[in-house]
Each structure stands twice: as C-alpha cells, then as structure tokens.
Design an enzyme around this catalytic site. Structure first.
Site, short mmCIF file in Angstrom:
data_model
loop_
_atom_site.label_atom_id
_atom_site.label_comp_id
_atom_site.label_asym_id
_atom_site.label_seq_id
_atom_site.Cartn_x
_atom_site.Cartn_y
_atom_site.Cartn_z
N SER A 1 -0.62 2.12 -4.00
CA SER A 1 0.50 1.22 -4.25
C SER A 1 1.79 2.02 -4.41
O SER A 1 2.23 2.66 -3.46
CB SER A 1 0.20 0.35 -5.47
OG SER A 1 1.08 -0.73 -5.56
N ASP B 1 -4.00 -7.94 1.72
CA ASP B 1 -3.26 -7.51 0.52
C ASP B 1 -2.33 -8.63 0.07
O ASP B 1 -1.47 -9.09 0.83
CB ASP B 1 -2.46 -6.25 0.85
CG ASP B 1 -1.87 -5.58 -0.39
OD1 ASP B 1 -1.70 -6.27 -1.41
OD2 ASP B 1 -1.60 -4.37 -0.33
N HIS C 1 -5.35 -5.87 -2.41
CA HIS C 1 -4.60 -4.69 -2.82
C HIS C 1 -5.54 -3.57 -3.26
O HIS C 1 -5.31 -2.40 -2.99
CB HIS C 1 -3.63 -5.06 -3.93
CG HIS C 1 -2.60 -4.02 -4.20
ND1 HIS C 1 -1.76 -3.54 -3.23
CD2 HIS C 1 -2.26 -3.35 -5.34
CE1 HIS C 1 -0.94 -2.63 -3.75
NE2 HIS C 1 -1.23 -2.49 -5.02
#
Length: 790
Positions: free
Chosen positions: A654, A727, A761
């Site tokens: 991330s 995601d 994610h």
C-alpha cells in the site's frame, strides 16, 4: 487456464500463467493453525475460543459478488463476501480444571464473531452457508448449539443480529419474504448515466465499489433491504416489526420498549458510499410504530476533506437511562478549517421526546470518541488536527463541567494512558466499568524497549493511576478481560518468542493455565530478532526489528530486505518512539515478507520512515526524508555486520509500495524492490491521500514530485508489482499498478506485474498467497541475492 494468476511479463499483453507453489518448508508453515482468540461472556465466567479459518481456496473468492455502494455482497447467501473467518469454537468456564467443549458446527462453517446474551447464559452465531445466512443459538451451561430453522438473515448491510434486553429474544434483519427474483440487467440501456453538480464544492476521496447505473441501484435495494424481526431464542418464532428499509443500524433502548433505527433511501450517489446517502433516524415502538422522528439527513456530498456531515451524527442510546438518545452535532459546518470557539456539541433527548433536545456538553475541538460509564459517567475526547493533539474528558453524573483527564500528542505512544475497560449491562449495552470512583485503563505500554502492555486503576477524583498489571520484560502479555470488579482477577493472553499464545487466569499473584496451544511451527524457533535503534543524518531517532534466518552464522553478511511503511509526525521526538515488541511469538502467516527468512535473507522489519513536519507541509520533503531514513537503516545493519550493503532490496504494501517505487526512482541504495497494492500517480487521488490535507490544485508541485509514475524514467532497478484485481481500498485502484508497470516498461525498466484475480487490498486465497510468496522470493533471489553473479 483454471486457477490462473495473470501477470505482465516483458510483453505488451497479459499472459496467463498457473498459480505457483513456494518451497515445501513454506507450505508446511502455511498449514499451521491460527491461534484462537477469546470472547468473554458478560458475566465473565465463560469464554468462547474462536479459531479463524485461514486461506480459503480461490474458488471461494471466485463466487459471484456484487460491488454496490461500498459493500461487497454475496448474492447466494445475502451476506458479506468476506470478513467472517470463524471456524472452530471451543467453550470453557474460566476456572481451574475446566474442561473445554468443542461446539458441534458444520465443517464448512464461516462464522461472524459470537454475540453473548446480556445474562451470559446463551450466545448467538451467524453462519454464512452456501445459500443463506443462518442463525445459531448456543447454551453456555452445556455447549449445545442449534440452528434456528426457517430464518434467512440479511447480513448484507447493517446490524444483522443482536440480543434484546431480557436475554430471551434477538433483534434480527431478515431477507424479506416473497421478495421475488433479483432484478435482471436490461439487454439495452434506456439512456446514458448522468451526473450533475449544483455549483457548490463537494470534494470526494477516491472510493471504489460505488453504484454505477440504475440497475445497480435496483440490485442494491433488492439485496440490502431488510425486514426487522424479533426472534424468540427458545422457540425460534419470528415476529416481523415495522416497514422494510435499507437499515444501517437498529438497537433497543435499555428499557426494552423502544428501538432506534437508521435507514437510507434514494436519491443514491454514484460517487459516495451508502454511509453518505440520505438517511432517516427514528424511534420506533416494538411493534414498529413511529414514536419520534429524530433526524432527516440529506446526502452528505458537501463534506469538506477531513470534515464531518452536518446535523446529528453518532446517534445512540444512553445506556444509563431507560430511553434517552444522544448524538453529536458540528458547530463549524463540519469544516475543520473554520475558526469557531467550539466545533461540536453533545445533545440528549429523553422519552417521550417532547420539547427540545438538551445540550449536554460543548466540545472545543472535533469530538473523538463518546462513551458512557457506570453511574452516569460521560467520557469523551477531542482532537486538534493541526497540532495532532488529543484530550480526554470525564464528567461524573451531576457535575456541571467536565474534568480534563489527559492532554497529549495523539501520536505519543509512550505517554498514552490507555483505554477504559468496558463491561456489559443487563440491558446488553456496553459501558465503562467504574468501581469506587475509579476506572481501569489498559494500554500497549510503549517504551524504548518495546511494548509492555499494562492495566491501571485510575482514580477519577485524584487523577492518579495505580498499576495492577505490567507485562514481564521477557514476554508479551495482554489483559483480555477484567474478571473481578476490583481488578483482582484477570484473564491474560501470554506468549514469548518461543512459546505460542495461551490464556491464563491471574488471581492473587497465581497463574492458572486455561489453554494449551502447542508450537505449530517449531522449525521457526531458531529465528533471531532484535530491536535496533539508530539515528538519521539529521539526528532523528529511528528503529527497526532485525530478523535473522534460523541457520544464521554470526559474522556472515546476508542479502537484506527492508520492509517499511512511512508515517507522518509533528515532531522528531514522537517520531523516534519505538512501537511493537520483539518478545512476541515468532510466527509467519499469509503473504508475510518474513517468509524471506527461510530463503536466507536478513529482514529489517518495520524500519521507521518518519516524515516530520507541519501537517500542511510535511510532505514537501517526503522524498528527502524517506531516502535519508533508508540510508540510515542500511548503514546501521552494515555496521552490525549482518548486511551486505551491495545486496539490499526494499519492499512494502500500500503506502509502503508507494515508498518502494519512490526509493528506487530517487536513490541508488537498492538492488530491487517489491511493491504490493500501491498507488503511484497522485493526480488520481487529487483531494488528498494518507495525511496530506492539501489538494492537487493547492500543492501541484508536491503531488507531481511525490508521484513515482511521473519519475518512471528514473526507475532503473528491477521492481516487482503485485496487485489484487478487486482492490477496494480508497486510492489504490488497480489501474494505478497497471499504468505504473507500463510506464516503467516503456522507459526500458526491468519490471514484472503479477495481477491476482478476485483479490482485494490484502490477499486471502491460498493460491494467491503461495504465488505472492513464490514471486517475491524468486524476484529477490534473481535481483538481490544473486545480483553480483549476474
């Protein structure tokens, strides 16, 4: 190809490839069971120990899913697609010699967290079965569980199940009877999708899974609409109450005679999630009749960045009153940049809801956290965003003014006083436990030596703390529950680097072991870890946890991976504080980068990358600060003799992936990088990202400088991109990695793009995790470990 991961190699097209398997040693560790977690009954006499189910097959993630208004709905069960992981449950009395009882549940169970009845004599479970969400009721005395027949719970949106005061009934959301077949998508569109702005500012973060068409609206209404019902726990009989709505929440008053419901309605937005849709807040009787309209809130499409919606928010029952609702209202128009004497106020309205609501308190800064304690205690905090400053207040019943208890930087881990311990009242409502005008505070106990969790008794009159429990310096222990009103009996979860987590009773200084989990991966016990502190060139204190492989020979310089995630801080002193603990049980799970230890790497884990400065301008020197932090980490590890400075890689997830790409573009410190689920073009997140409060138009140069996409021509070190196709994290749209890969490739860089089907994610499926680990190890082996041979 069946079970295929999609990747981009050095071609212009996607190519299909099979999922990969990591070395057998890694597969063996992935097979290890997860440590169970305790859910303690309101009477504090029993606990359910929940073992989560790890790594579902990709076939489970590949089931049809609807992505609507910020939700991911499993249309087959009318429940959430993911998020529930309970599998095996064991019930035990919290006493010496108790014999645990394994609950008899379906082998394929996928359970939501258990819900205890207020009297602790029963517990309820939701199970996502193949074609419905089931309600199960358990008996605490025997451990017997049974499925409630002929009920289809709607768990897609809202609060699907909760106990009512009295502990004999539950309030549930049901799939409406005779709702018919799902809406069918039109074969031919009736017209274009049109959105229009009224000319007023309405900045929006980059959200995913939004509605996109009238058909999406129909699907959302179909699956999210529920019928509230009261279910008799003994007989299973269900009594529908009130009209059908898309409920965001519903809960009973402590008197058991009123319901507070919040539901949303059209018009819907294609830019915002369901939480921003127009909503109604109402008090109902238990028959579903309207008692009082509390609020009618319009679409929250004009909320400033870092602001709040206007009108009542956080509406809930006061647990210390038979039927009094409370809420918070913004006094600054919801805009944090407005200068006003008070930003919020706390309001109260008691049944029968005649007259005007009463103001309970004015709050100077933005309210953060509103709780009630026993005996009428009001507990709340506020937060000043520019100073990153938090305060905590308490107002005892009858007091005219609140007492300021704590005032400190919200990022100050060392001075954090902890959070109040709560207990469940007979009505089922949760309150802060108050004993002899004192509350219990539990916290992480951050220190220069690492976290040492604690439990304090805090006297509200003197504002002095007495330490009741402090984690041993050689272990990692947390208080799972305060079992006695005076704090003399505790449930402790204890572990060490060589001992797995287990639960203990702690009373009068004596420990009684309750669970007896064994080491699931003894082959990891020789892994060494050490907290290392050092300084950046500008004097800022930094730290990392050094991990060394099981077979490490002292004096050997190893290929090394830095794994990090940048964070913003207001001052260097707070930024230098240590977090985490080296005394925790060493375990590897999921797609953890720590599996690289088994491939012979040293790991500088959670190497601190502070970005220090005023919240409005800290990112002006983001690049310079993360590069300086990375260099300091490498220099320290090389000085210790464990790292070969010519063979160092970097990775992150991330915002850590964003950091990885920037470090490769703006420094020559690394041989290669691995970037997972990142965002690389900040012009695609124009209304702010992470802690950046400015918009693209207010800080254009900074957005461009920080975007590695715009510096892809400088990125010459090899980089592996991994991203989930599904995601749903705000800002990390998959297109971010698609375009970043193309930019690096287009400028002659060495890159690989692994695109994981059905993953969000974070990565969940066993096949995805195995592939991620295999790709990561292969990439670093080729470009870091063996770089000097190539």
């Amino acid at each position: 190809m069946k079970h295929a991961a999609l990747l981009l190699a050095a071609t212009t097209l996607f190519a299909a490839d099979s999922y990969k398997k990591p070395p057998q040693a890694i597969q063996n560790i992935l097979n290890a069971p997860a440590s169970p977690m305790a859910s303690v009954s309101p009477t504090r006499t029993h606990a359910l120990f929940v073992e989560p189910r790890r790594y579902p097959p990709i076939a489970e993630l590949a089931r049809p899913v609807l992505r609507l208004a910020g939700y991911r709905i499993d249309p087959a069960s009318n429940g959430p697609q993911t998020g529930w992981s309970g599998w095996k449950l064991t019930l035990s009395a919290l006493e010496a010699g108790a014999k645990p009882v394994a609950l008899s549940l379906p082998e394929s169970a996928t359970l939501a967290p258990p819900r205890w009845s207020p009297d602790g004599k029963q517990f309820a479970l939701l199970n996502r079965a193949a074609n419905s969400v089931e309600l199960w009721i358990g008996d605490t005395a025997t451990g017997a569980v049974r499925r409630v027949a002929n009920l289809a719970i709607n768990a897609a949106v809202g609060e699907p199940m909760q106990w009512l005061p009295g502990s004999t009934e539950l309030l549930v959301q049901l799939v409406p009877a005779r709702r018919g077949a799902p809406p069918v998508a039109p074969a031919v569109p009736s017209g274009p999708v049109v959105q229009e702005s009224s000319g007023k500012a309405g900045p929006v973060r980059t959200y995913q899974d939004m509605l996109t068409s009238p058909h999406d609206e129909d699907l959302f209404d179909y699956y999210a609409t529920s019928q509230l019902a009261i279910v008799n726990a003994a007989t299973g009989a269900a009594r529908p109450i009130g009209a059908q709505h898309v409920f965001l929440g519903a809960g009973a008053a402590p008197d058991g005679k009123h319901l507070l419901v919040e539901y949303i309605h059209k018009p819907y937005s294609y830019l915002l999630s369901a939480f921003s849709f127009p909503r109604e807040a109402e008090v109902w009787s238990l028959t579903g009749a309207l008692v009082k309209k509390v609020a009618s809130l319009p679409m929250a499409d004009r909320v400033p960045i870092d602001g709040v919606r206007t009108g009542p928010r956080n509406i809930d029952w006061n647990p210390n009153s038979p039927a009094t609702i409370e809420w918070v209202e913004a006094l600054d128009g919801g805009n944090p940049k407005e200068k006003v004497p008070h930003r919020d106020r706390i309001m109260s309205w008691a049944a029968p809801f005649g007259g005007e609501p009463q103001q309970r308190a004015l709050v100077q800064e933005r309210l953060r956290g509103l709780s009630h304690g026993e005996n009428g205690l009001l507990w709340y905090g506020d937060y000043e965003r520019m100073k990153r400053w938090s305060r905590t207040f308490a107002r005892p019943a009858g007091a005219a003014e609140p007492i300021e208890l704590f005032s400190l930087s919200s990022q100050d881990r060392y001075r954090n006083p902890g959070s109040p311990v709560r207990r469940t009242l007979a009505s089922g409502h949760s309150v802060i436990q108050v004993t002899n005008n004192s509350v219990f505070l539990e916290g992480n106990g951050a220190s220069p030596q690492g976290d040492r969790p604690f439990l304090d008794r805090f006297d509200l009159a003197t504002r002095k703390s007495t330490r009741l429990f402090h984690c041993d310096a050689e272990r990692y222990e947390t208080v799972s529950a305060v079992l006695a009103a005076d704090g003399s009996r505790l449930l402790i979860r204890s572990e060490s680097p060589t001992e797995p987590p287990n639960y203990y009773l702690l009373a009068d200084g004596k420990r009684t072991q309750l669970t007896f989990a064994k080491d699931p991966a003894p082959q990891l016990r020789n892994i060494r870890k050490e907290l290392v502190t050092y300084k950046r060139a500008d004097g800022v204190g930094l730290s990392f946890t050094l991990y060394l492989p099981p077979d490490y020979k002292p004096g050997t310089r190893l290929p090394t991976i830095i794994w990090a995630y940048p964070r913003e801080f207001g001052d260097a002193g707070v930024a230098a504080q240590v977090s985490g603990s080296t005394k925790r049980f060493t375990t590897l799970a999921g797609a953890s980068h720590l599996f690289l230890l088994l491939a012979g790497y040293a790991i500088l884990d959670d190497a601190t990358m502070p970005v220090i400065g005023d919240p409005e301008t800290a990112n002006n020197s983001y690049i310079e600060q993360v590069v300086a932090s990375a260099k300091a980490a490498i220099d320290k590890a090389a000085e210790m003799g464990v790292t070969d400075p010519n063979r160092v890689g970097v990775g992150g997830h991330s915002y850590g992936a964003f950091m990885t790409a920037n470090l490769l573009a703006h420094s020559d410190l690394f041989r290669a990088g691995v970037a997972r689920s990142g965002a690389y073009n900040r012009t695609l997140t124009p209304f702010g990202f992470q802690a950046e409060p400015r918009t693209l138009w207010e800080a254009t140069d900074i957005y461009l400088k920080m975007s590695p996409f715009l510096h892809a021509n400088k990125l010459k070190e090899p980089i592996l991109f991994i991203h989930g196709m599904a995601d749903n994290n705000p800002g990390t749209f998959p297109i971010q990695t698609e375009r970043m890969y193309q930019a690096v490739r287009g400028h002659g860089g060495t890159a690989r793009f692994v695109y994981l089907p059905h993953e969000s994610h974070g990565y969940a499926a066993r096949e995805s995790i195995e592939t991620t680990l295999s790709e990561t190890i292969e990439w670093f082996d080729r470009h870091v470990k063996n770089a000097l041979r190539n």
